[in-house]
Scaffold this motif. Sequence first.
Motif, mmCIF file in Angstrom:
data_model
loop_
_atom_site.group_PDB
_atom_site.id
_atom_site.type_symbol
_atom_site.label_atom_id
_atom_site.label_comp_id
_atom_site.label_asym_id
_atom_site.label_seq_id
_atom_site.Cartn_x
_atom_site.Cartn_y
_atom_site.Cartn_z
ATOM 1 N N ARG A 141 0.853 -1.192 0.000
ATOM 2 C CA ARG A 141 0.000 0.000 0.000
ATOM 3 C C ARG A 141 0.889 1.241 0.000
ATOM 4 N NH1 ARG A 141 -4.813 -2.238 -1.471
ATOM 5 N NH2 ARG A 141 -5.532 -3.801 0.010
ATOM 6 N N GLU A 142 0.261 2.416 0.079
ATOM 7 C CA GLU A 142 1.022 3.672 0.078
ATOM 8 C C GLU A 142 1.802 3.858 1.382
ATOM 9 O OE1 GLU A 142 -2.530 6.650 1.336
ATOM 10 O OE2 GLU A 142 -2.899 5.118 -0.155
ATOM 11 N N HIS A 143 2.808 4.739 1.332
ATOM 12 C CA HIS A 143 3.586 5.161 2.520
ATOM 13 C C HIS A 143 4.222 3.994 3.271
ATOM 14 C CE1 HIS A 143 1.711 8.872 1.545
ATOM 15 N NE2 HIS A 143 0.556 8.621 2.114
ATOM 16 N N GLN A 144 4.770 3.023 2.534
ATOM 17 C CA GLN A 144 5.492 1.925 3.193
ATOM 18 C C GLN A 144 6.960 1.998 2.763
ATOM 19 O OE1 GLN A 144 2.969 -1.398 1.939
ATOM 20 N NE2 GLN A 144 1.791 -1.256 3.835
ATOM 21 N N ASP A 145 7.863 1.769 3.724
ATOM 22 C CA ASP A 145 9.294 1.866 3.436
ATOM 23 C C ASP A 145 9.754 0.740 2.523
ATOM 24 O OD1 ASP A 145 9.677 4.166 4.903
ATOM 25 O OD2 ASP A 145 10.224 3.103 6.751
ATOM 26 N N VAL A 146 10.633 1.096 1.583
ATOM 27 C CA VAL A 146 11.221 0.115 0.666
ATOM 28 C C VAL A 146 12.687 -0.067 1.054
ATOM 29 C CG1 VAL A 146 11.677 -0.468 -1.751
ATOM 30 C CG2 VAL A 146 9.630 0.867 -1.161
ATOM 31 N N TYR A 147 13.119 -1.330 1.120
ATOM 32 C CA TYR A 147 14.468 -1.660 1.597
ATOM 33 C C TYR A 147 15.297 -2.367 0.528
ATOM 34 C CZ TYR A 147 13.118 -0.808 6.488
ATOM 35 O OH TYR A 147 12.712 -0.244 7.670
ATOM 36 N N ALA A 148 16.607 -2.090 0.553
ATOM 37 C CA ALA A 148 17.597 -2.862 -0.208
ATOM 38 C C ALA A 148 18.705 -3.204 0.785
ATOM 39 C CB ALA A 148 18.150 -2.047 -1.362
ATOM 40 N N ASP A 149 18.971 -4.499 0.958
ATOM 41 C CA ASP A 149 20.026 -4.952 1.899
ATOM 42 C C ASP A 149 19.889 -4.297 3.279
ATOM 43 O OD1 ASP A 149 21.145 -6.380 -0.270
ATOM 44 O OD2 ASP A 149 22.173 -4.559 -0.944
ATOM 45 N N ILE A 207 15.505 2.774 1.128
ATOM 46 C CA ILE A 207 15.937 3.472 -0.093
ATOM 47 C C ILE A 207 14.788 4.251 -0.747
ATOM 48 C CG2 ILE A 207 17.910 2.003 -0.644
ATOM 49 C CD1 ILE A 207 15.303 0.957 -2.716
ATOM 50 N N GLY A 208 13.663 4.344 -0.035
ATOM 51 C CA GLY A 208 12.522 5.080 -0.565
ATOM 52 C C GLY A 208 11.235 4.591 0.062
ATOM 53 N N HIS A 209 10.107 4.993 -0.547
ATOM 54 C CA HIS A 209 8.808 4.577 -0.006
ATOM 55 C C HIS A 209 7.810 4.357 -1.138
ATOM 56 C CE1 HIS A 209 8.358 8.954 -0.528
ATOM 57 N NE2 HIS A 209 7.082 8.691 -0.725
ATOM 58 N N THR A 210 6.811 3.539 -0.843
ATOM 59 C CA THR A 210 5.745 3.322 -1.820
ATOM 60 C C THR A 210 4.845 4.556 -1.838
ATOM 61 O OG1 THR A 210 4.388 2.277 -0.130
ATOM 62 C CG2 THR A 210 5.703 0.810 -1.526
ATOM 63 N N GLY A 234 2.588 -1.942 -7.113
ATOM 64 C CA GLY A 234 2.618 -0.629 -6.486
ATOM 65 C C GLY A 234 3.580 0.278 -7.223
ATOM 66 N N MET A 235 3.509 1.547 -6.881
ATOM 67 C CA MET A 235 4.490 2.503 -7.392
ATOM 68 C C MET A 235 5.262 3.036 -6.194
ATOM 69 S SD MET A 235 2.559 4.428 -10.555
ATOM 70 C CE MET A 235 0.933 4.659 -9.855
ATOM 71 N N ALA A 236 6.509 3.424 -6.428
ATOM 72 C CA ALA A 236 7.361 3.886 -5.333
ATOM 73 C C ALA A 236 8.316 4.954 -5.823
ATOM 74 C CB ALA A 236 8.150 2.711 -4.758
ATOM 75 N N LEU A 237 8.758 5.782 -4.911
ATOM 76 C CA LEU A 237 9.775 6.797 -5.169
ATOM 77 C C LEU A 237 11.056 6.286 -4.524
ATOM 78 C CD1 LEU A 237 9.495 9.506 -6.650
ATOM 79 C CD2 LEU A 237 9.164 10.609 -4.439
ATOM 80 N N LEU A 278 13.867 -6.081 -4.255
ATOM 81 C CA LEU A 278 13.813 -5.246 -3.053
ATOM 82 C C LEU A 278 12.802 -5.823 -2.067
ATOM 83 C CD1 LEU A 278 13.617 -1.868 -5.022
ATOM 84 C CD2 LEU A 278 15.644 -2.701 -3.810
ATOM 85 N N GLN A 279 12.637 -5.140 -0.939
ATOM 86 C CA GLN A 279 11.633 -5.554 0.044
ATOM 87 C C GLN A 279 10.842 -4.346 0.527
ATOM 88 O OE1 GLN A 279 14.107 -7.724 2.965
ATOM 89 N NE2 GLN A 279 12.929 -9.554 2.379
ATOM 90 N N VAL A 280 9.564 -4.591 0.820
ATOM 91 C CA VAL A 280 8.697 -3.534 1.352
ATOM 92 C C VAL A 280 8.225 -3.959 2.742
ATOM 93 C CG1 VAL A 280 6.534 -2.255 1.037
ATOM 94 C CG2 VAL A 280 7.931 -2.826 -0.958
ATOM 95 N N ASP A 281 8.308 -3.019 3.668
ATOM 96 C CA ASP A 281 7.853 -3.278 5.035
ATOM 97 C C ASP A 281 6.334 -3.075 5.101
ATOM 98 O OD1 ASP A 281 7.253 -3.352 7.709
ATOM 99 O OD2 ASP A 281 8.761 -1.895 8.329
#
Length: 362
Positions: free
Chosen positions: A295-303, A307-310, A324-327, A339-342
């Motif tokens: 969903r929106e406003h979820q943190d995106v992780y690399a290692d 590294i950004g958010h949805t 989803g889309m992310a910045l 990647l991974q999303v929390d």
Amino acid sequence: MELKTPLYDAHVKAGGKIVPFGGYLLPVQYEAGVIKEHMAVRTQAGLFDVSHMGEVLCEGKDALANIQMILTNNFDNMVDGQARYSPMCNEHGGTVDDLIVYKHSDDHYFIVVNAANKDKDYQWMLNHQFGEVKFTDVSAQYAQLALQGPKAMDILRKLTAEENIPQKYYHAVFDTEVAGIPCIISKTGYTGEDGVELYLPSEYAEKMWDTLLENGKEEGLIPCGLGARDTLRMEAAMPLYGHEMDDDVSPLETGLGFAVKMKKDDFIGKKALEEHAELTRKRVGLEVIGRGIIREHQDVYADGKVIGHTTSGTKGPFIDKAVGMALLETDYTDVGTKLQVDVRGRMVDVEVVALPFYKRAK
């Protein structure tokens, strides 16, 4: 207090589940439900009330000069009846809103703005106007209906002559009619499908709504709410103000460079965009490869690093995928990047994919 569109009673009568949105009370869905409404638009036709959108007239000898300065796109080569999409930037290069401008004539433009931003946008235009120009908020005078889907044009042709229908995408016919009701017919939409948006005097809204639904029965036309409007625009990867862009996100970061003409003499925000020409983040598409829905406003992780958010996320009913889309920081935006999303404390595996998620066959 939330406002009602001219079709509020029609939505209640049709079993619409009413929710507040953008300062208005609107149906999020009808009895058929979001998935059926979504599929109707992808395979047959759907009808949306988008009367909450705002309309502003820009008129006068300096109308074009004002539009050129306030908006990032270029408008000096448009023909009468043509429409053009554009972001509107602040001095820092952030996005005040994204909108559509219709050229009625050399000194008369019809501008459509987002509902929640209507007053802010109108004030921004008034604050930055110059020369011989007049901006007028005419939102209260107009209802707007969106007839969308592969059967939309078949329905429309039952109710108006072929010469009243724009031939090209992003073109409109002013001062025309559908079923004898005066309106503007615009070949535009927010669903990724063929179709039109109709602008008409508010007092005719219910008559137009009923006429379209009655004449579209054979084609499977059903009323659709905000829920399907959102899942449809998501599959088509169309950015939504307040999600993919806002006052702190530039149109270049959200992938709208096609509507930012840096070769133009000047526009508000141009200097800031030039100074930050090398992007540090940009909008991408994400597809869930594990289990879960982002969903929106979820943190995106690399290692293990954020590294950004949805910015938006859902399960696409037609594509049958959680997307989803992310910045994200630009180093992580190549297609195929894992990647991974929390998602509320649980890490969900995703992969960067090309946008849009869905594109209709021409």
